[in-house]
Design a protein around this motif. Structure first.
Motif, PDB file in Angstrom:
ATOM      1  N   PRO A  37       0.829  -1.204   0.000  1.00 31.85           N
ATOM      2  CA  PRO A  37       0.000   0.000   0.000  1.00 31.85           C
ATOM      3  C   PRO A  37       0.868   1.261   0.000  1.00 31.85           C
ATOM      4  O   PRO A  37       2.094   1.182   0.096  1.00 31.85           O
ATOM      5  N   LYS A  38       0.217   2.427  -0.104  1.00 33.83           N
ATOM      6  CA  LYS A  38       0.934   3.677   0.088  1.00 33.83           C
ATOM      7  C   LYS A  38       1.280   3.802   1.577  1.00 33.83           C
ATOM      8  O   LYS A  38       0.452   3.505   2.442  1.00 33.83           O
ATOM      9  N   VAL A  39       2.485   4.228   1.850  1.00 31.66           N
ATOM     10  CA  VAL A  39       2.963   4.310   3.238  1.00 31.66           C
ATOM     11  C   VAL A  39       3.316   5.754   3.568  1.00 31.66           C
ATOM     12  O   VAL A  39       4.089   6.395   2.842  1.00 31.66           O
ATOM     13  N   ILE A  40       2.747   6.250   4.656  1.00 36.24           N
ATOM     14  CA  ILE A  40       3.051   7.593   5.158  1.00 36.24           C
ATOM     15  C   ILE A  40       3.735   7.444   6.508  1.00 36.24           C
ATOM     16  O   ILE A  40       3.151   6.905   7.449  1.00 36.24           O
ATOM     17  N   GLY A  41       4.979   7.905   6.589  1.00 32.58           N
ATOM     18  CA  GLY A  41       5.727   7.832   7.829  1.00 32.58           C
ATOM     19  C   GLY A  41       5.552   9.099   8.654  1.00 32.58           C
ATOM     20  O   GLY A  41       5.567  10.206   8.121  1.00 32.58           O
ATOM     21  N   ILE A  42       5.385   8.922   9.954  1.00 30.10           N
ATOM     22  CA  ILE A  42       5.195  10.044  10.886  1.00 30.10           C
ATOM     23  C   ILE A  42       6.215   9.890  11.998  1.00 30.10           C
ATOM     24  O   ILE A  42       6.276   8.842  12.649  1.00 30.10           O
ATOM     25  N   ALA A  70      -4.580   1.475   7.571  1.00 29.21           N
ATOM     26  CA  ALA A  70      -4.065   0.825   8.772  1.00 29.21           C
ATOM     27  C   ALA A  70      -3.075   1.768   9.441  1.00 29.21           C
ATOM     28  O   ALA A  70      -2.389   2.543   8.772  1.00 29.21           O
ATOM     29  N   VAL A  71      -3.024   1.715  10.754  1.00 32.82           N
ATOM     30  CA  VAL A  71      -1.982   2.403  11.520  1.00 32.82           C
ATOM     31  C   VAL A  71      -1.076   1.326  12.095  1.00 32.82           C
ATOM     32  O   VAL A  71      -1.553   0.395  12.759  1.00 32.82           O
ATOM     33  N   LEU A  72       0.218   1.436  11.830  1.00 25.47           N
ATOM     34  CA  LEU A  72       1.178   0.461  12.328  1.00 25.47           C
ATOM     35  C   LEU A  72       2.153   1.152  13.266  1.00 25.47           C
ATOM     36  O   LEU A  72       2.842   2.099  12.882  1.00 25.47           O
ATOM     37  N   SER A  73       2.205   0.680  14.495  1.00 30.07           N
ATOM     38  CA  SER A  73       3.090   1.216  15.516  1.00 30.07           C
ATOM     39  C   SER A  73       3.903   0.075  16.098  1.00 30.07           C
ATOM     40  O   SER A  73       3.520  -1.094  16.002  1.00 30.07           O
ATOM     41  N   ARG A  74       5.028   0.390  16.735  1.00 30.70           N
ATOM     42  CA  ARG A  74       5.747  -0.668  17.457  1.00 30.70           C
ATOM     43  C   ARG A  74       5.065  -0.978  18.782  1.00 30.70           C
ATOM     44  O   ARG A  74       5.333  -2.012  19.401  1.00 30.70           O
ATOM     45  N   GLY A  75       4.179  -0.077  19.260  1.00 26.62           N
ATOM     46  CA  GLY A  75       3.539  -0.299  20.551  1.00 26.62           C
ATOM     47  C   GLY A  75       4.531  -0.141  21.681  1.00 26.62           C
ATOM     48  O   GLY A  75       4.738  -1.044  22.495  1.00 26.62           O
ATOM     49  N   TYR A  76       5.134   1.034  21.746  1.00 25.10           N
ATOM     50  CA  TYR A  76       6.211   1.295  22.692  1.00 25.10           C
ATOM     51  C   TYR A  76       5.812   0.955  24.124  1.00 25.10           C
ATOM     52  O   TYR A  76       4.750   1.324  24.598  1.00 25.10           O
ATOM     53  N   LYS A  77       6.655   0.176  24.800  1.00 25.88           N
ATOM     54  CA  LYS A  77       6.489  -0.260  26.188  1.00 25.88           C
ATOM     55  C   LYS A  77       5.315  -1.212  26.390  1.00 25.88           C
ATOM     56  O   LYS A  77       4.907  -1.457  27.536  1.00 25.88           O
ATOM     57  N   ARG A  78       4.770  -1.766  25.312  1.00 23.54           N
ATOM     58  CA  ARG A  78       3.700  -2.756  25.503  1.00 23.54           C
ATOM     59  C   ARG A  78       4.277  -4.023  26.132  1.00 23.54           C
ATOM     60  O   ARG A  78       5.459  -4.338  25.959  1.00 23.54           O
ATOM     61  N   LYS A  79       3.424  -4.757  26.805  1.00 22.33           N
ATOM     62  CA  LYS A  79       3.851  -5.981  27.481  1.00 22.33           C
ATOM     63  C   LYS A  79       3.498  -7.194  26.634  1.00 22.33           C
ATOM     64  O   LYS A  79       2.824  -8.134  27.071  1.00 22.33           O
ATOM     65  N   SER A  80       3.938  -7.122  25.381  1.00 21.07           N
ATOM     66  CA  SER A  80       3.741  -8.222  24.432  1.00 21.07           C
ATOM     67  C   SER A  80       4.789  -8.059  23.341  1.00 21.07           C
ATOM     68  O   SER A  80       5.450  -7.015  23.252  1.00 21.07           O
ATOM     69  N   ILE A  81       4.942  -9.067  22.516  1.00 21.81           N
ATOM     70  CA  ILE A  81       5.897  -8.984  21.414  1.00 21.81           C
ATOM     71  C   ILE A  81       5.241  -9.493  20.132  1.00 21.81           C
ATOM     72  O   ILE A  81       4.219 -10.184  20.162  1.00 21.81           O
ATOM     73  N   GLY A  82       5.851  -9.118  18.995  1.00 22.97           N
ATOM     74  CA  GLY A  82       5.380  -9.613  17.714  1.00 22.97           C
ATOM     75  C   GLY A  82       4.247  -8.798  17.130  1.00 22.97           C
ATOM     76  O   GLY A  82       3.868  -7.738  17.635  1.00 22.97           O
ATOM     77  N   PHE A  83       3.683  -9.315  16.052  1.00 19.31           N
ATOM     78  CA  PHE A  83       2.608  -8.642  15.320  1.00 19.31           C
ATOM     79  C   PHE A  83       1.269  -8.881  15.994  1.00 19.31           C
ATOM     80  O   PHE A  83       0.945 -10.010  16.376  1.00 19.31           O
ATOM     81  N   LYS A  84       0.489  -7.822  16.128  1.00 24.03           N
ATOM     82  CA  LYS A  84      -0.853  -7.935  16.685  1.00 24.03           C
ATOM     83  C   LYS A  84      -1.799  -6.989  15.959  1.00 24.03           C
ATOM     84  O   LYS A  84      -1.445  -5.838  15.698  1.00 24.03           O
ATOM     85  N   VAL A 134      -6.322  -3.000   2.202  1.00 23.37           N
ATOM     86  CA  VAL A 134      -5.733  -1.807   2.821  1.00 23.37           C
ATOM     87  C   VAL A 134      -4.997  -0.995   1.759  1.00 23.37           C
ATOM     88  O   VAL A 134      -4.161  -1.512   1.027  1.00 23.37           O
ATOM     89  N   GLU A 135      -5.320   0.300   1.677  1.00 16.34           N
ATOM     90  CA  GLU A 135      -4.732   1.180   0.657  1.00 16.34           C
ATOM     91  C   GLU A 135      -3.607   2.055   1.194  1.00 16.34           C
ATOM     92  O   GLU A 135      -2.705   2.437   0.452  1.00 16.34           O
ATOM     93  N   VAL A 136      -3.697   2.410   2.478  1.00 13.60           N
ATOM     94  CA  VAL A 136      -2.718   3.315   3.080  1.00 13.60           C
ATOM     95  C   VAL A 136      -2.332   2.780   4.451  1.00 13.60           C
ATOM     96  O   VAL A 136      -3.197   2.364   5.226  1.00 13.60           O
ATOM     97  N   VAL A 137      -1.024   2.799   4.733  1.00  9.89           N
ATOM     98  CA  VAL A 137      -0.532   2.473   6.072  1.00  9.89           C
ATOM     99  C   VAL A 137       0.148   3.709   6.647  1.00  9.89           C
ATOM    100  O   VAL A 137       1.041   4.291   6.019  1.00  9.89           O
ATOM    101  N   LEU A 138      -0.291   4.106   7.825  1.00  9.88           N
ATOM    102  CA  LEU A 138       0.358   5.189   8.565  1.00  9.88           C
ATOM    103  C   LEU A 138       1.359   4.559   9.523  1.00  9.88           C
ATOM    104  O   LEU A 138       0.987   3.762  10.388  1.00  9.88           O
ATOM    105  N   LEU A 139       2.633   4.891   9.350  1.00  6.52           N
ATOM    106  CA  LEU A 139       3.687   4.366  10.222  1.00  6.52           C
ATOM    107  C   LEU A 139       3.918   5.356  11.355  1.00  6.52           C
ATOM    108  O   LEU A 139       4.407   6.464  11.129  1.00  6.52           O
ATOM    109  N   ASP A 140       3.583   4.966  12.557  1.00  6.44           N
ATOM    110  CA  ASP A 140       3.722   5.848  13.715  1.00  6.44           C
ATOM    111  C   ASP A 140       5.124   5.740  14.300  1.00  6.44           C
ATOM    112  O   ASP A 140       5.599   4.649  14.604  1.00  6.44           O
ATOM    113  N   ASP A 141       5.790   6.879  14.441  1.00  8.89           N
ATOM    114  CA  ASP A 141       7.119   6.972  15.053  1.00  8.89           C
ATOM    115  C   ASP A 141       8.123   6.073  14.327  1.00  8.89           C
ATOM    116  O   ASP A 141       8.780   5.228  14.926  1.00  8.89           O
ATOM    117  N   ALA A 142       8.260   6.305  13.024  1.00  6.83           N
ATOM    118  CA  ALA A 142       9.107   5.417  12.214  1.00  6.83           C
ATOM    119  C   ALA A 142      10.153   6.163  11.405  1.00  6.83           C
ATOM    120  O   ALA A 142      10.721   5.601  10.463  1.00  6.83           O
TER     121      ALA A 142
END
Length: 350
Positions: A37-42, A70-84, A134-142
């Motif tokens: 998809p088109k990706v917009i980094g923030i 879609a919004v894709l984040s690393r989920g900073y300080k989350r208490k889990s790992i991997g893709f969710k 999904v046409e656009v992914v917003l990359l949060d803090d990337a």
């Protein structure tokens, strides 16, 4: 002496980051560029406090009217790992505070998907496998995630703490040298006054352009504070006079100033950014609240802190007290809003 040591460490850190950036620039280290998809980094050059989450909310609201995003984040300080994929089965602990906030805002919108993954390339691949439309992914803090090249890079810098007046870690708050802003297509100067004059904006634009090899689009934004929202059993419509402000964000001073400028007497309990509140913290909050010597009083917090503070087993302890959170959004002058929206849509429709 301590200051000199920090400056020395900043120099070493800057050399290492510059080497890494150089390897990607010369394609010695490869960066993935997705056709779809088109990706917009923030992102930003500093550690935080520039207002990324309100911008993500703005972009989701803008784009989800006509596009599946879609919004894709690393989920900073989350208490889990991997893709969710964030859904009703997840909590603020497993999602991270910002993704969980976004899910609470947009979880009922069929055009919006919220996901977390440490590896953004793998995260996008799994998003498209899960939902190919999904046409656009917003990359949060990337912005520093150079293994992926977005179609558009947006960098935020605070009006009162601009990157060009800051220094590299650990002497300052910059994650990479100032010239890193040259990778940005758009720079947003956030948390400014809504009534800036051209004479105020021009020197800032010139300073930003100094570090950019090409002409970059620069927009000034301000923070819009909405009416406070009461939580729990207290349903008062008006924010009381005396407040215990509880924050765990990078830059709480603008909110404190906003409250004080509106006539409130504020006692501020300030925790680190993305702080996970403990039982001890909650007891401290309750104790300080009861010590406020005024009958017309309340606890107030940010929306991002609210999702970390209330969604726990101590909810019943807090919700019997008058407690509010204050939603915010990012604001543009009308002409700037139209120009910014056009740039976003031009990328999405290209």
């Amino acid at each position: 002496m301590f200051s000199l040591c920090l400056q020395g460490l900043s120099w070493v850190y800057g050399r290492l980051v510059s080497l890494r950036n150089y390897l990607y620039k010369k394609q010695i280290k490869k960066s993935f560029f997705p056709k779809k998809p088109k990706v917009i980094g923030i992102g930003n050059l500093s550690l935080g406090g520039t207002g990324k989450t309100p911008l993500v909310v703005y972009l989701v609201t803008l784009l989800a009217k006509r596009h599946v995003i879609a919004v894709l984040s690393r989920g900073y300080k989350r208490k889990s790992i991997g893709f969710k994929i964030i859904n009703a089965l997840e909590s603020v602990c497993t999602a991270g505070d910002e993704p969980y906030l976004l899910y609470q805002r947009f979880g009922n919108n069929p055009n919006v998907l919220i996901a977390v993954c440490e590896n953004r390339v793998k995260g996008i691949a799994q998003i498209m496998e899960y939902r190919p439309e999904v046409e656009v992914v917003l990359l949060d803090d990337a912005f520093q995630h150079l293994s992926l090249t977005p179609h558009l890079n947006i960098v935020l810098t605070s009006f009162h703490q601009p990157f060009f007046k800051d220094h590299l870690l650990p002497f300052g708050r910059l994650r990479e040298p100032r010239k890193g802003v040259s990778r940005a297509d758009i720079v947003l100067v956030t948390k400014s006054s809504p009534n800036l004059t051209q004479a105020t904006m021009d020197p800032i634009k010139t300073a930003i352009q100094t570090y950019h090899t090409n002409s970059v689009s620069i927009f000034f934004t301000h923070t819009i504070y909405h009416d406070p929202i009461a939580v729990g059993s207290f349903k008062g419509a008006k924010l009381p006079t005396v407040l215990l402000l509880v924050t765990g964000i990078a830059d709480p001073l603008p909110l404190q100033n906003h409250l004080e400028n509106n006539g409130h007497k504020v006692t501020h309990l300030d925790f680190p950014d993305h702080h996970w509140f403990s039982d001890g913290d909650v007891h401290t909050i309750i104790h300080l609240f009861h010590r406020l010597g005024h009958p017309d009083k309340a606890i107030v917090t940010t929306e991002k802190d609210y999702v970390r503070l209330i969604n726990h087993h101590w909810r019943k302890l807090l919700c019997v007290l008058p407690i509010f959170y204050i939603p915010i959004e990012i604001g543009f002058a009308q002409e700037a809003k139209e120009a910014f929206d056009r740039k976003i849509m031009d990328v999405v429709h290209a």
